[in-house]
Design a protein around this motif. Structure first.
Motif, PDB file in Angstrom:
ATOM      1  N   ARG A  34       6.058  42.772  18.713  1.00  0.00           N
ATOM      2  CA  ARG A  34       4.816  43.075  17.980  1.00  0.00           C
ATOM      3  C   ARG A  34       4.052  44.248  18.562  1.00  0.00           C
ATOM      4  O   ARG A  34       3.409  44.987  17.820  1.00  0.00           O
ATOM      5  CB  ARG A  34       3.917  41.836  17.938  1.00  0.00           C
ATOM      6  N   ALA A  35       4.116  44.441  19.869  1.00  0.00           N
ATOM      7  CA  ALA A  35       3.367  45.534  20.497  1.00  0.00           C
ATOM      8  C   ALA A  35       4.274  46.694  20.904  1.00  0.00           C
ATOM      9  O   ALA A  35       3.844  47.583  21.631  1.00  0.00           O
ATOM     10  CB  ALA A  35       2.609  45.004  21.718  1.00  0.00           C
ATOM     11  N   LEU A  36       5.530  46.679  20.440  1.00  0.00           N
ATOM     12  CA  LEU A  36       6.484  47.723  20.806  1.00  0.00           C
ATOM     13  C   LEU A  36       6.787  48.624  19.623  1.00  0.00           C
ATOM     14  O   LEU A  36       6.837  48.169  18.486  1.00  0.00           O
ATOM     15  CB  LEU A  36       7.803  47.089  21.274  1.00  0.00           C
ATOM     16  N   SER A  37       7.022  49.875  19.924  1.00  0.00           N
ATOM     17  CA  SER A  37       7.511  50.785  18.886  1.00  0.00           C
ATOM     18  C   SER A  37       8.984  50.456  18.657  1.00  0.00           C
ATOM     19  O   SER A  37       9.620  49.812  19.503  1.00  0.00           O
ATOM     20  CB  SER A  37       7.363  52.232  19.338  1.00  0.00           C
ATOM     21  N   PRO A  38       9.559  50.906  17.554  1.00  0.00           N
ATOM     22  CA  PRO A  38      10.996  50.679  17.357  1.00  0.00           C
ATOM     23  C   PRO A  38      11.834  51.238  18.508  1.00  0.00           C
ATOM     24  O   PRO A  38      12.799  50.616  18.937  1.00  0.00           O
ATOM     25  CB  PRO A  38      11.287  51.402  16.042  1.00  0.00           C
ATOM     26  N   GLY A  39      11.441  52.390  19.025  1.00  0.00           N
ATOM     27  CA  GLY A  39      12.169  52.985  20.148  1.00  0.00           C
ATOM     28  C   GLY A  39      12.087  52.146  21.409  1.00  0.00           C
ATOM     29  O   GLY A  39      13.073  51.983  22.131  1.00  0.00           O
ATOM     30  N   GLN A  40      10.894  51.607  21.697  1.00  0.00           N
ATOM     31  CA  GLN A  40      10.729  50.758  22.872  1.00  0.00           C
ATOM     32  C   GLN A  40      11.547  49.477  22.739  1.00  0.00           C
ATOM     33  O   GLN A  40      12.176  49.022  23.697  1.00  0.00           O
ATOM     34  CB  GLN A  40       9.257  50.409  23.074  1.00  0.00           C
ATOM     35  N   ALA A  41      11.542  48.889  21.547  1.00  0.00           N
ATOM     36  CA  ALA A  41      12.333  47.678  21.317  1.00  0.00           C
ATOM     37  C   ALA A  41      13.813  47.982  21.509  1.00  0.00           C
ATOM     38  O   ALA A  41      14.540  47.226  22.160  1.00  0.00           O
ATOM     39  CB  ALA A  41      12.064  47.119  19.918  1.00  0.00           C
ATOM     40  N   ALA A  42      14.265  49.103  20.975  1.00  0.00           N
ATOM     41  CA  ALA A  42      15.671  49.491  21.113  1.00  0.00           C
ATOM     42  C   ALA A  42      16.046  49.688  22.579  1.00  0.00           C
ATOM     43  O   ALA A  42      17.121  49.261  23.015  1.00  0.00           O
ATOM     44  CB  ALA A  42      15.947  50.760  20.315  1.00  0.00           C
ATOM     45  N   GLU A  43      15.158  50.300  23.362  1.00  0.00           N
ATOM     46  CA  GLU A  43      15.429  50.507  24.786  1.00  0.00           C
ATOM     47  C   GLU A  43      15.598  49.173  25.502  1.00  0.00           C
ATOM     48  O   GLU A  43      16.501  49.006  26.329  1.00  0.00           O
ATOM     49  CB  GLU A  43      14.303  51.309  25.432  1.00  0.00           C
ATOM     50  N   ARG A  44      14.739  48.223  25.206  1.00  0.00           N
ATOM     51  CA  ARG A  44      14.835  46.910  25.854  1.00  0.00           C
ATOM     52  C   ARG A  44      16.112  46.183  25.443  1.00  0.00           C
ATOM     53  O   ARG A  44      16.761  45.529  26.256  1.00  0.00           O
ATOM     54  CB  ARG A  44      13.613  46.061  25.537  1.00  0.00           C
ATOM     55  N   ILE A  45      16.473  46.296  24.183  1.00  0.00           N
ATOM     56  CA  ILE A  45      17.704  45.656  23.703  1.00  0.00           C
ATOM     57  C   ILE A  45      18.914  46.277  24.381  1.00  0.00           C
ATOM     58  O   ILE A  45      19.795  45.566  24.874  1.00  0.00           O
ATOM     59  CB  ILE A  45      17.807  45.769  22.172  1.00  0.00           C
ATOM     60  N   LEU A  46      18.962  47.595  24.433  1.00  0.00           N
ATOM     61  CA  LEU A  46      20.095  48.267  25.074  1.00  0.00           C
ATOM     62  C   LEU A  46      20.178  47.937  26.558  1.00  0.00           C
ATOM     63  O   LEU A  46      21.272  47.730  27.091  1.00  0.00           O
ATOM     64  CB  LEU A  46      20.002  49.778  24.870  1.00  0.00           C
ATOM     65  N   SER A  47      19.048  47.860  27.219  1.00  0.00           N
ATOM     66  CA  SER A  47      19.035  47.506  28.634  1.00  0.00           C
ATOM     67  C   SER A  47      19.594  46.103  28.840  1.00  0.00           C
ATOM     68  O   SER A  47      20.401  45.866  29.750  1.00  0.00           O
ATOM     69  CB  SER A  47      17.603  47.591  29.168  1.00  0.00           C
ATOM     70  N   TRP A  48      19.194  45.176  27.994  1.00  0.00           N
ATOM     71  CA  TRP A  48      19.688  43.797  28.086  1.00  0.00           C
ATOM     72  C   TRP A  48      21.198  43.756  27.857  1.00  0.00           C
ATOM     73  O   TRP A  48      21.932  43.088  28.576  1.00  0.00           O
ATOM     74  CB  TRP A  48      18.945  42.923  27.071  1.00  0.00           C
ATOM     75  N   LEU A  49      21.666  44.494  26.864  1.00  0.00           N
ATOM     76  CA  LEU A  49      23.099  44.532  26.572  1.00  0.00           C
ATOM     77  C   LEU A  49      23.894  45.167  27.710  1.00  0.00           C
ATOM     78  O   LEU A  49      24.989  44.720  28.037  1.00  0.00           O
ATOM     79  CB  LEU A  49      23.360  45.285  25.270  1.00  0.00           C
ATOM     80  N   GLU A  50      23.345  46.227  28.318  1.00  0.00           N
ATOM     81  CA  GLU A  50      24.029  46.873  29.436  1.00  0.00           C
ATOM     82  C   GLU A  50      24.146  45.917  30.615  1.00  0.00           C
ATOM     83  O   GLU A  50      25.192  45.851  31.266  1.00  0.00           O
ATOM     84  CB  GLU A  50      23.294  48.142  29.840  1.00  0.00           C
ATOM     85  N   GLU A  51      23.096  45.153  30.891  1.00  0.00           N
ATOM     86  CA  GLU A  51      23.156  44.164  31.962  1.00  0.00           C
ATOM     87  C   GLU A  51      24.217  43.116  31.656  1.00  0.00           C
ATOM     88  O   GLU A  51      24.959  42.693  32.545  1.00  0.00           O
ATOM     89  CB  GLU A  51      21.801  43.473  32.139  1.00  0.00           C
ATOM     90  N   ALA A  52      24.303  42.696  30.413  1.00  0.00           N
ATOM     91  CA  ALA A  52      25.295  41.702  30.010  1.00  0.00           C
ATOM     92  C   ALA A  52      26.699  42.249  30.205  1.00  0.00           C
ATOM     93  O   ALA A  52      27.595  41.547  30.664  1.00  0.00           O
ATOM     94  CB  ALA A  52      25.076  41.288  28.560  1.00  0.00           C
ATOM     95  N   THR A  53      26.907  43.504  29.869  1.00  0.00           N
ATOM     96  CA  THR A  53      28.216  44.127  30.011  1.00  0.00           C
ATOM     97  C   THR A  53      28.574  44.293  31.479  1.00  0.00           C
ATOM     98  O   THR A  53      29.709  44.024  31.884  1.00  0.00           O
ATOM     99  CB  THR A  53      28.236  45.495  29.301  1.00  0.00           C
ATOM    100  N   ASP A  54      27.594  44.713  32.288  1.00  0.00           N
ATOM    101  CA  ASP A  54      27.839  44.923  33.709  1.00  0.00           C
ATOM    102  C   ASP A  54      28.186  43.627  34.433  1.00  0.00           C
ATOM    103  O   ASP A  54      29.037  43.604  35.313  1.00  0.00           O
ATOM    104  CB  ASP A  54      26.633  45.558  34.385  1.00  0.00           C
ATOM    105  N   SER A  55      27.562  42.542  34.053  1.00  0.00           N
ATOM    106  CA  SER A  55      27.772  41.279  34.752  1.00  0.00           C
ATOM    107  C   SER A  55      28.786  40.374  34.054  1.00  0.00           C
ATOM    108  O   SER A  55      29.088  39.302  34.549  1.00  0.00           O
ATOM    109  CB  SER A  55      26.444  40.537  34.912  1.00  0.00           C
ATOM    110  N   HIS A  56      29.258  40.795  32.879  1.00  0.00           N
ATOM    111  CA  HIS A  56      30.187  39.995  32.074  1.00  0.00           C
ATOM    112  C   HIS A  56      29.590  38.678  31.614  1.00  0.00           C
ATOM    113  O   HIS A  56      30.287  37.797  31.198  1.00  0.00           O
ATOM    114  CB  HIS A  56      31.513  39.756  32.801  1.00  0.00           C
ATOM    115  N   ALA A  57      28.292  38.555  31.770  1.00  0.00           N
ATOM    116  CA  ALA A  57      27.569  37.400  31.243  1.00  0.00           C
ATOM    117  C   ALA A  57      26.198  37.895  30.841  1.00  0.00           C
ATOM    118  O   ALA A  57      25.604  38.706  31.531  1.00  0.00           O
ATOM    119  CB  ALA A  57      27.443  36.319  32.314  1.00  0.00           C
TER     120      ALA A  57
END
Length: 62
Positions: A34-57
């Motif tokens: 709600r308080a994020l721009s689309p770009g900020q939301a996308a950055e957080r999503i990509l960061s979460w996905l990268e962590e998931a890929t790096d740790s395989h979980a």
């Protein structure tokens, strides 16, 4: 579109749903955008996905 508005499209810790039992045990991202721009939301999503890929979980919520 008005019919879709009647459907719950988000998860809310203050209003449990039947899906909460399933989601509790599966890696997923809960992002309040709600308080994020689309770009900020996308950055957080990509960061979460990268962590998931790096740790395989998938990591926990940001």
């Amino acid at each position: 579109m008005r019919e879709l508005e009647a459907q719950r499209m988000v998860t809310d810790p203050d209003h449990p749903s039947p899906a909460d039992d399933v989601l509790r045990d599966l890696p997923h991202l809960r992002l309040d955008n709600r308080a994020l721009s689309p770009g900020q939301a996308a950055e957080r999503i990509l960061s979460w996905l990268e962590e998931a890929t790096d740790s395989h979980a998938a990591p926990g919520p940001p």
